[in-house]
Design a protein around this motif. Structure first.
Motif, mmCIF file in Angstrom:
data_model
loop_
_atom_site.group_PDB
_atom_site.id
_atom_site.type_symbol
_atom_site.label_atom_id
_atom_site.label_comp_id
_atom_site.label_asym_id
_atom_site.label_seq_id
_atom_site.Cartn_x
_atom_site.Cartn_y
_atom_site.Cartn_z
ATOM 1 N N ILE A 113 32.778 -35.858 18.366
ATOM 2 C CA ILE A 113 31.715 -36.378 17.508
ATOM 3 C C ILE A 113 32.249 -37.452 16.567
ATOM 4 C CG2 ILE A 113 30.097 -35.774 15.664
ATOM 5 C CD1 ILE A 113 29.665 -33.106 17.001
ATOM 6 N N GLY A 114 33.427 -37.215 15.993
ATOM 7 C CA GLY A 114 34.007 -38.206 15.085
ATOM 8 C C GLY A 114 34.263 -39.545 15.760
ATOM 9 N N LEU A 115 34.899 -39.516 16.918
ATOM 10 C CA LEU A 115 35.172 -40.767 17.631
ATOM 11 C C LEU A 115 33.889 -41.376 18.184
ATOM 12 C CD1 LEU A 115 38.453 -39.890 19.583
ATOM 13 C CD2 LEU A 115 38.204 -41.133 17.431
ATOM 14 N N GLY A 116 32.925 -40.531 18.572
ATOM 15 C CA GLY A 116 31.658 -41.070 19.062
ATOM 16 C C GLY A 116 30.900 -41.827 17.992
ATOM 17 N N VAL A 117 30.884 -41.283 16.771
ATOM 18 C CA VAL A 117 30.223 -41.975 15.657
ATOM 19 C C VAL A 117 30.953 -43.276 15.337
ATOM 20 C CG1 VAL A 117 29.673 -41.835 13.198
ATOM 21 C CG2 VAL A 117 29.254 -39.864 14.687
ATOM 22 N N TYR A 118 32.278 -43.215 15.313
ATOM 23 C CA TYR A 118 33.041 -44.426 14.974
ATOM 24 C C TYR A 118 32.834 -45.528 16.004
ATOM 25 C CZ TYR A 118 36.920 -47.582 14.106
ATOM 26 O OH TYR A 118 37.670 -48.707 13.873
ATOM 27 N N THR A 119 32.949 -45.179 17.293
ATOM 28 C CA THR A 119 32.794 -46.210 18.324
ATOM 29 C C THR A 119 31.353 -46.700 18.424
ATOM 30 O OG1 THR A 119 32.513 -44.442 19.977
ATOM 31 C CG2 THR A 119 34.734 -45.384 19.703
ATOM 32 N N GLY A 120 30.389 -45.880 17.972
ATOM 33 C CA GLY A 120 29.005 -46.334 17.966
ATOM 34 C C GLY A 120 28.715 -47.282 16.823
ATOM 35 N N ILE A 121 29.373 -47.063 15.693
ATOM 36 C CA ILE A 121 29.157 -47.918 14.525
ATOM 37 C C ILE A 121 30.011 -49.177 14.605
ATOM 38 C CG2 ILE A 121 29.385 -48.040 12.017
ATOM 39 C CD1 ILE A 121 28.886 -45.021 11.947
ATOM 40 N N ARG A 122 31.259 -49.023 15.005
ATOM 41 C CA ARG A 122 32.202 -50.154 15.093
ATOM 42 C C ARG A 122 32.467 -50.468 16.567
ATOM 43 N NH1 ARG A 122 30.910 -49.905 10.475
ATOM 44 N NH2 ARG A 122 32.223 -49.537 8.643
ATOM 45 N N ARG A 123 31.401 -50.772 17.292
ATOM 46 C CA ARG A 123 31.523 -50.885 18.747
ATOM 47 C C ARG A 123 32.282 -52.109 19.223
ATOM 48 N NH1 ARG A 123 26.292 -51.700 17.195
ATOM 49 N NH2 ARG A 123 25.331 -53.726 17.616
ATOM 50 N N ASN A 124 32.413 -53.133 18.397
ATOM 51 C CA ASN A 124 33.054 -54.376 18.833
ATOM 52 C C ASN A 124 34.496 -54.508 18.374
ATOM 53 O OD1 ASN A 124 30.710 -55.346 20.139
ATOM 54 N ND2 ASN A 124 29.867 -56.046 18.180
ATOM 55 N N THR A 125 35.041 -53.483 17.740
ATOM 56 C CA THR A 125 36.414 -53.571 17.253
ATOM 57 C C THR A 125 37.401 -53.253 18.376
ATOM 58 O OG1 THR A 125 36.433 -51.264 16.538
ATOM 59 C CG2 THR A 125 35.674 -52.907 14.949
ATOM 60 N N PHE A 126 38.624 -53.689 18.179
ATOM 61 C CA PHE A 126 39.674 -53.436 19.173
ATOM 62 C C PHE A 126 39.943 -51.940 19.303
ATOM 63 C CE2 PHE A 126 44.184 -52.557 19.943
ATOM 64 C CZ PHE A 126 44.336 -53.125 21.205
ATOM 65 N N LEU A 127 39.932 -51.220 18.171
ATOM 66 C CA LEU A 127 40.215 -49.784 18.206
ATOM 67 C C LEU A 127 39.147 -49.031 19.000
ATOM 68 C CD1 LEU A 127 41.964 -47.432 17.327
ATOM 69 C CD2 LEU A 127 40.684 -47.346 15.171
ATOM 70 N N SER A 128 37.887 -49.409 18.846
ATOM 71 C CA SER A 128 36.820 -48.754 19.607
ATOM 72 C C SER A 128 36.984 -48.971 21.104
ATOM 73 C CB SER A 128 35.454 -49.293 19.152
ATOM 74 O OG SER A 128 35.183 -48.925 17.827
ATOM 75 N N ARG A 129 37.316 -50.179 21.475
ATOM 76 C CA ARG A 129 37.522 -50.453 22.904
ATOM 77 C C ARG A 129 38.725 -49.693 23.437
ATOM 78 N NH1 ARG A 129 36.517 -57.030 22.504
ATOM 79 N NH2 ARG A 129 34.269 -56.902 22.060
#
Length: 322
Positions: A113-129
């Motif tokens: 859930i934590g990583l899902g929220v982060y990658t959903g909010i910051r979807r264009n960052t290098f860390l999310s990818r």
């Protein structure tokens, strides 16, 4: 809601009736139980006597009624291999499996859930990818490959963690736990990570997809226009409205963790019900196989019932819609 629960209970009873019929069929179509209980030197008279004691000469309907009556009481007979009551064997192994599933579920929920929220909010960052790319490992690789790789890295090469066993345990009388000892925690880390990785990836990607959809809705735009803090928008308004499909997946995954812990317990020689089931299959120990099948089905039914009830708590639209 009362009628809804009654309907779900009726469906659950129907499912358990079907599963019990399948379990009963194991006694009649998976080898001869007498051959599994006696040696090759047993005489014909001894075999006939054992069949009479087991009730194998009775009509099928009589045997099935007796099986259902015993199953309701949790009595699945004696193990062919160990010659002990199956319910006792399951209760001895159950704490190890439930603790492994509990730790795996916590890892999958918190991290997913934590990583899902982060990658959903910051979807264009290098860390999310990078997170999304690495998460493909949890979906692509088989569980036993992940387990063996972790053993090789952390147990064989680095020698940080044990490769098998449950570690130190504490006997609480009605429960035997390894979560109260440091050695127990060291032993459970690798199998818990192995078991949770697939579910973690599913939860991560589902939460991310739901967050991307919710963040484009009008009420999120209105919340921003009102000047609400980003934390309130993300975790109170957006995340709550993603929980209905997430709860469904979580409920099914917890049941899957119990059912499919067989592979993980075999790789790490974890002394749970999954390893006991594999050993029973090798020996064609039908009572244990039948009991394990009914046990897993019962857990799935109970978890699904709890998930259905949680819908009413999380989503008011379901309550208003009846």
């Amino acid at each position: 809601m009362f009628l809804f629960i009654l309907k779900r209970l009726a469906q659950s009873l129907l499912v358990m009736a079907v599963v019990s019929a399948v379990s009963f069929s194991l006694f009649n179509f998976v080898g001869d139980p007498v051959n599994n209980m006696v040696g090759q030197d047993a005489t014909r008279e001894q075999r006939v006597e054992i069949r009479e004691k087991l009730g194998l000469n009775d009509p099928i309907l009589t045997q099935y009624a007796r099986f259902m009556g015993n199953a309701v009481r949790g009595d699945f007979g004696l193990s062919y291999r160990i010659r002990r009551p199956v319910d006792q064997l399951i209760m001895e192994r159950l704490p190890a499996t439930l603790e492994l599933v509990f730790v795996s579920a916590v890892i999958a929920l918190v991290v997913g859930i934590g990583l899902g929220v982060y990658t959903g909010i910051r979807r264009n960052t290098f860390l999310s990818r990078a997170i999304l790319s690495i998460s493909l490992i949890g979906v692509s690789l088989p569980t036993f490959i992940i387990g063996i790789s972790l053993i090789y890295l952390f147990a064989v090469t680095l020698r940080w963690l044990p490769s098998s066993g449950r570690g130190g345990t504490v006997d609480l009388g009605w429960w035997t736990t390894s979560l109260l000892t440091l050695d127990g925690w060291r032993s459970i880390i690798l199998p818990a990570i192995t078991l949770s990785l697939f579910q973690l990836t599913l939860i991560l990607r589902l939460v991310r997809a739901e967050m991307l959809e919710v963040m484009r809705t009008d009420y999120i735009k209105f919340a921003r226009a009102r000047g609400l803090a980003d934390r309130s928008i993300h975790f109170v308004h957006a995340l709550r409205n993603t929980l209905v499909p997430v709860i469904t997946i979580i409920g099914l995954n917890i049941g899957g963790l119990i059912a499919f812990s067989v592979i993980t317990e075999t790789v790490f020689q974890w002394p749970g019900t999954g390893l006991m089931f594999i050993q029973a299959v090798d020996f064609v120990d039908v009572p244990i196989m039948a009991a394990y099948l009914c046990f897993v089905a019962l857990l799935f039914v109970l978890i699904n019932l709890i998930v259905d009830i949680l819908y009413f708590v999380v989503d008011p639209r379901i309550r208003l819609g009846g």
